[in-house]
Scaffold this motif. Structure first.
Motif, PDB file in Angstrom:
ATOM      1  N   ARG A 199       0.854  -1.175   0.000  1.00  0.00           N
ATOM      2  CA  ARG A 199       0.000   0.000   0.000  1.00  0.00           C
ATOM      3  C   ARG A 199       0.896   1.234   0.000  1.00  0.00           C
ATOM      4  N   PHE A 200       0.634   2.189  -0.884  1.00  0.00           N
ATOM      5  CA  PHE A 200       1.489   3.354  -1.033  1.00  0.00           C
ATOM      6  C   PHE A 200       0.851   4.586  -0.396  1.00  0.00           C
ATOM      7  N   ILE A 201       1.649   5.281   0.399  1.00  0.00           N
ATOM      8  CA  ILE A 201       1.248   6.564   0.975  1.00  0.00           C
ATOM      9  C   ILE A 201       2.302   7.595   0.573  1.00  0.00           C
ATOM     10  N   GLY A 202       1.873   8.664  -0.059  1.00  0.00           N
ATOM     11  CA  GLY A 202       2.781   9.729  -0.453  1.00  0.00           C
ATOM     12  C   GLY A 202       2.656  10.920   0.482  1.00  0.00           C
ATOM     13  N   ALA A 203       3.759  11.624   0.678  1.00  0.00           N
ATOM     14  CA  ALA A 203       3.759  12.819   1.521  1.00  0.00           C
ATOM     15  C   ALA A 203       4.448  13.941   0.777  1.00  0.00           C
ATOM     16  N   THR A 204       3.823  15.095   0.735  1.00  0.00           N
ATOM     17  CA  THR A 204       4.426  16.238   0.057  1.00  0.00           C
ATOM     18  C   THR A 204       3.660  17.515   0.397  1.00  0.00           C
ATOM     19  N   ALA A 205       4.349  18.637   0.291  1.00  0.00           N
ATOM     20  CA  ALA A 205       3.680  19.939   0.404  1.00  0.00           C
ATOM     21  C   ALA A 205       3.051  20.338  -0.919  1.00  0.00           C
ATOM     22  N   THR A 206       3.514  19.707  -2.011  1.00  0.00           N
ATOM     23  CA  THR A 206       3.086  20.096  -3.358  1.00  0.00           C
ATOM     24  C   THR A 206       2.720  18.849  -4.163  1.00  0.00           C
ATOM     25  N   PRO A 207       1.482  18.346  -4.038  1.00  0.00           N
ATOM     26  CA  PRO A 207       1.099  17.103  -4.705  1.00  0.00           C
ATOM     27  C   PRO A 207       0.853  17.252  -6.203  1.00  0.00           C
ATOM     28  N   CYS A 208       1.906  17.585  -6.897  1.00  0.00           N
ATOM     29  CA  CYS A 208       1.878  17.728  -8.346  1.00  0.00           C
ATOM     30  C   CYS A 208       3.322  17.650  -8.812  1.00  0.00           C
ATOM     31  N   ARG A 209       3.584  16.995  -9.921  1.00  0.00           N
ATOM     32  CA  ARG A 209       4.956  16.902 -10.397  1.00  0.00           C
ATOM     33  C   ARG A 209       5.488  18.273 -10.798  1.00  0.00           C
ATOM     34  N   LEU A 210       6.812  18.407 -10.788  1.00  0.00           N
ATOM     35  CA  LEU A 210       7.425  19.689 -11.139  1.00  0.00           C
ATOM     36  C   LEU A 210       7.065  20.112 -12.555  1.00  0.00           C
ATOM     37  N   ASP A 211       6.771  19.127 -13.433  1.00  0.00           N
ATOM     38  CA  ASP A 211       6.402  19.454 -14.811  1.00  0.00           C
ATOM     39  C   ASP A 211       4.899  19.628 -14.991  1.00  0.00           C
ATOM     40  N   GLY A 212       4.131  19.613 -13.882  1.00  0.00           N
ATOM     41  CA  GLY A 212       2.699  19.852 -13.961  1.00  0.00           C
ATOM     42  C   GLY A 212       1.855  18.605 -14.120  1.00  0.00           C
ATOM     43  N   GLN A 213       2.469  17.427 -14.270  1.00  0.00           N
ATOM     44  CA  GLN A 213       1.708  16.197 -14.429  1.00  0.00           C
ATOM     45  C   GLN A 213       1.131  15.748 -13.086  1.00  0.00           C
ATOM     46  N   GLY A 214       0.009  15.017 -13.133  1.00  0.00           N
ATOM     47  CA  GLY A 214      -0.665  14.587 -11.923  1.00  0.00           C
ATOM     48  C   GLY A 214      -0.059  13.340 -11.313  1.00  0.00           C
ATOM     49  N   LEU A 215      -0.410  13.086 -10.046  1.00  0.00           N
ATOM     50  CA  LEU A 215       0.082  11.922  -9.317  1.00  0.00           C
ATOM     51  C   LEU A 215      -0.946  10.801  -9.246  1.00  0.00           C
ATOM     52  N   HIS A 216      -2.147  11.029  -9.785  1.00  0.00           N
ATOM     53  CA  HIS A 216      -3.193  10.016  -9.760  1.00  0.00           C
ATOM     54  C   HIS A 216      -2.831   8.867 -10.702  1.00  0.00           C
ATOM     55  N   LYS A 217      -3.355   7.695 -10.401  1.00  0.00           N
ATOM     56  CA  LYS A 217      -3.092   6.539 -11.265  1.00  0.00           C
ATOM     57  C   LYS A 217      -3.554   6.789 -12.693  1.00  0.00           C
ATOM     58  N   ASP A 218      -4.600   7.586 -12.853  1.00  0.00           N
ATOM     59  CA  ASP A 218      -5.073   7.922 -14.196  1.00  0.00           C
ATOM     60  C   ASP A 218      -4.046   8.721 -14.982  1.00  0.00           C
ATOM     61  N   CYS A 219      -3.097   9.357 -14.250  1.00  0.00           N
ATOM     62  CA  CYS A 219      -2.073  10.194 -14.892  1.00  0.00           C
ATOM     63  C   CYS A 219      -0.711   9.494 -14.927  1.00  0.00           C
ATOM     64  N   GLY A 220      -0.680   8.220 -14.564  1.00  0.00           N
ATOM     65  CA  GLY A 220       0.586   7.495 -14.535  1.00  0.00           C
ATOM     66  C   GLY A 220       1.245   7.490 -13.178  1.00  0.00           C
ATOM     67  N   GLY A 221       0.557   7.977 -12.137  1.00  0.00           N
ATOM     68  CA  GLY A 221       1.110   7.991 -10.788  1.00  0.00           C
ATOM     69  C   GLY A 221       0.797   6.712 -10.030  1.00  0.00           C
ATOM     70  N   LEU A 222       0.915   6.769  -8.710  1.00  0.00           N
ATOM     71  CA  LEU A 222       0.702   5.593  -7.865  1.00  0.00           C
ATOM     72  C   LEU A 222      -0.509   5.713  -6.956  1.00  0.00           C
ATOM     73  N   PHE A 223      -1.263   6.818  -7.037  1.00  0.00           N
ATOM     74  CA  PHE A 223      -2.203   7.132  -5.967  1.00  0.00           C
ATOM     75  C   PHE A 223      -3.646   7.280  -6.452  1.00  0.00           C
ATOM     76  N   ASP A 224      -4.575   7.015  -5.504  1.00  0.00           N
ATOM     77  CA  ASP A 224      -6.017   7.117  -5.775  1.00  0.00           C
ATOM     78  C   ASP A 224      -6.652   8.329  -5.115  1.00  0.00           C
ATOM     79  N   GLN A 225      -6.075   8.808  -4.013  1.00  0.00           N
ATOM     80  CA  GLN A 225      -6.785   9.747  -3.144  1.00  0.00           C
ATOM     81  C   GLN A 225      -5.847  10.825  -2.613  1.00  0.00           C
ATOM     82  N   LEU A 226      -6.360  12.070  -2.508  1.00  0.00           N
ATOM     83  CA  LEU A 226      -5.650  13.177  -1.878  1.00  0.00           C
ATOM     84  C   LEU A 226      -6.266  13.433  -0.508  1.00  0.00           C
TER      85      LEU A 226
END
Length: 383
Positions: A135-162
């Motif tokens: 199970r993956f839990i991410g931690a950040t002050a800025t939940p968005c990639r530096l290039d503007g891409q999303g972190l959701h699984k729909d965007c190629g990330g690992l996460f379902d929920q903010l």
């Protein structure tokens, strides 16, 4: 919210809001804590040690020795609890060569610090292949990639929920300042040499390394005296961290401050981890007054002793801008304000530290900042 479900989730918390403490609280089960820099690994390891959570280090010999020394000095009790702290580079390399020595089929909880680096196809995304039941839990002050891409699984990330604390959803930075968890600030934008940097074609992509290095030479030639002058005028003798666009610039700016009577140094990827940490430790003790930095202490790195931030590194990335600003926002002694001196117009481009931001896992956040303008007399930034 994080413990109520098993969804792969990101929790967003502004710099200084207690992100590392929350990570420590979550380490009550088999967990692998992962970050991309040795400095961040050391911070997590020290926090776990301080709250009595034994853990093993997965990293190079230098970071292992520093963390183990801290554990010994704090009388850490050794126990078998399947808790690890490691760099993504070491974990990926050891897995590839069969030296990871972990049962990767176990349902580990994997906590990724500064998770805005996760992207489809990079080494972070491969964690899902290495640990298929995790199970993956991410931690950040800025939940968005530096290039503007999303972190959701729909965007190629690992996460379902903010996940965000209710009182911080509307404007976390403003709430944390009002309640004493972050410092109030004064921001200034002195005039500087024209950059002539073209806006990247891709939304939120940043300037290239070559563009920054070419501009950096012009920066030093034209405004090196102004950098010291404005520091002396606005934040004289305050501990300052300076974000520089290149390693050569960091070295040169450090030398300029030395010639003007300030104890100064720089940290950069060209130096060893041991040498960088020697200089950081000296800065934390107050032995170094001005510390120039080239993308080493940008994200997540705690420098509570920093009273002033000098920005010489332009960025087209809103996320990188927020990360840089965060290095100076921790509360000061005697309730002093943080001083921000922006020589490259990042604030006029991206907004003030306490502007409202609507974060999302599906791309660029909706930034609610008002237009800004510096005072023509004193350079103070107003909205």
């Amino acid at each position: 919210q994080l413990t109520a479900s098993n969804d792969d989730a990101v929790f967003q918390l502004e710099t200084g809001g207690g992100k590392t403490a929350i990570i420590a609280k979550l380490n009550d089960r088999p967990t692998i804590n992962i970050a991309h820099r040795n400095m961040l690994i050391e911070q997590i390891s020290q926090t776990l040690t301080n709250v009595g959570v034994y853990h093993k280090i997965i990293g190079n010999s230098q970071i292992e020795k520093r963390c183990q020394l801290y554990q010994r000095n704090h009388n850490m009790v050794i126990e078998e609890n399947n808790v690890y702290v490691g760099t993504i580079q070491s974990i990926a390399a050891r897995y590839k060569t069969g030296r990871l020595n972990l049962d990767t089929s176990l349902p580990y909880q994997i906590i990724i610090d500064e998770c805005h680096h996760v992207a489809d196809g990079n080494m972070w995304a491969k964690l899902g292949e290495i640990f298929p039941k995790a199970r993956f839990i991410g931690a950040t002050a800025t939940p968005c990639r530096l290039d503007g891409q999303g972190l959701h699984k729909d965007c190629g990330g690992l996460f379902d929920q903010l996940v965000q604390a209710e009182q911080l959803k509307d404007n976390g930075t403003l709430w944390l300042i009002a309640n004493g968890y972050l410092a109030e600030y004064e921001a200034y934008c002195p005039p500087i040499v024209k950059m002539n940097l073209k806006q990247p074609k891709s939304l939120n992509a940043d300037f290239t390394k070559k563009e920054l290095e070419n501009w950096a030479g012009r920066l030093v030639r034209n405004v090196k005296g102004d950098i010291v002058k404005h520091y002396r005028k606005l934040a004289d003798n305050k501990t300052a961290i300076i974000f520089c666009p290149s390693i050569d610039t960091a070295d040169q700016i450090s030398q300029i401050f030395k010639r003007n009577g300030y104890v100064s140094s720089y940290i950069a990827s060209s130096l060893s981890f041991v040498e960088n940490m020697r200089r950081v430790d000296a800065f934390r003790r107050g032995e170094i007054k001005v510390l120039c930095n080239v993308e080493v202490a940008t994200e997540g790195f705690d420098l509570p002793s920093a009273e002033c931030l000098v920005i010489l590194r332009p960025t087209a990335s809103f996320v990188l801008h927020k990360q840089m600003i965060g290095r100076v926002m921790r509360p000061k002694t005697d309730e002093q304000k943080a001083i921000i001196i922006d020589h490259v117009g990042n604030i006029t481009r991206h907004g003030l530290p306490d502007d409202q931001v609507q974060w999302t896992l599906r791309g660029t956040p909706a930034n609610k900042h008002n237009p800004t303008a510096p005072c023509s007399e004193c350079d103070f930034i107003h909205n």
